[in-house]
Write a protein that holds these residues in place. Structure first.
Motif: not given
Length: 236
Positions: A61, A65, A181, A185
């Motif tokens: 997780s 990113p 990015t 997310m």
């Protein structure tokens, strides 16, 4: 081709790029170490059925990113080596093809990100062992965490190296990378056909391999477009 790639490797020998390759996975592992250190009892109870898979999921997780932001910075730095010294004309005046130059930059970015993804997997194993999760490591699940998102971001690698080479002002490629990015997310809210969702490996089919295949195919298309554009235009 090998000669061009070797030259590009020599150019980054003492550059900050190598530090970033190690910083990304180290930062992710350090944050998860702090996370488990602070909430050890809660997280071990939450993932009691499979501690390793819980750890790998949490690492992934944060890794996605980090991967997208990292590839934007790395591709920009690779292209900026020539931009800073106005060396594109001198480079392309050498007896090498423009195709070789473009492919070399892309191949180097792919290699550096592969190395970073591999270091992330090694760091995850070390963290799990340090947390005393045992030695029953789900290696197949770990390999998917390491390399599936990496393969799914190929469209972004190809696009970022394309615009980083094409534009002298590196603020534009970096801004595009930051936007990508941020979108990644919030990828759970995006349609399955949008590439920003693919690194999360979530799709309506319930199988991450579809996200990987989509990433590789679109990455190949963008790579070909970027290559043709670079070969045809004059680079200043």
């Amino acid at each position: 081709m090998l000669r061009v790639l070797t030259t590009d490797l020599m150019k980054i020998r003492r550059k900050l790029i190598w530090f970033l390759v190690f910083l990304g996975p180290f930062g992710v592992i350090a944050l998860q170490a702090a996370n488990f250190g602070i909430r050890y009892d809660y997280l071990t109870n939450l993932y009691a059925d499979n501690l390793w898979e819980g750890l790998i999921h949490d690492v992934q997780s944060l890794a996605i990113p980090t991967l997208l932001l990292g590839l934007s910075i790395i591709t920009s730095m690779l292209a900026n080596i020539e931009h800073q010294t106005n060396a594109w004309k001198q480079l392309l005046a050498l007896p090498i093809t423009k195709r070789s130059v473009f492919i070399s930059k892309l191949a180097l970015a792919v290699f550096l990100l592969f190395l970073s993804s591999s270091l992330l997997g090694i760091g995850t194993i070390l963290l799990g062992l340090a947390l005393k999760f045992g030695t029953d490591i789900p290696f197949l699940y770990l390999l998917k965490m390491m390399y599936y998102p990496y393969l799914a971001v190929f469209p972004f690698i190809a696009f970022q190296i394309w615009i980083a080479i094409s534009l002298k002002n590196q603020a534009i490629p970096l801004t595009v990378g930051i936007i990508s990015t941020v979108l990644s997310m919030n990828s759970t809210q995006l349609n399955d056909w949008l590439p920003w969702k693919w690194p999360s490996l979530q799709n309506g089919w319930g199988d991450p391999i579809y996200s990987v295949i989509a990433g590789l195919l679109l990455g190949l298309v963008i790579f070909m477009m970027g290559l043709l554009d670079f070969v045809r235009k004059d680079v200043k």
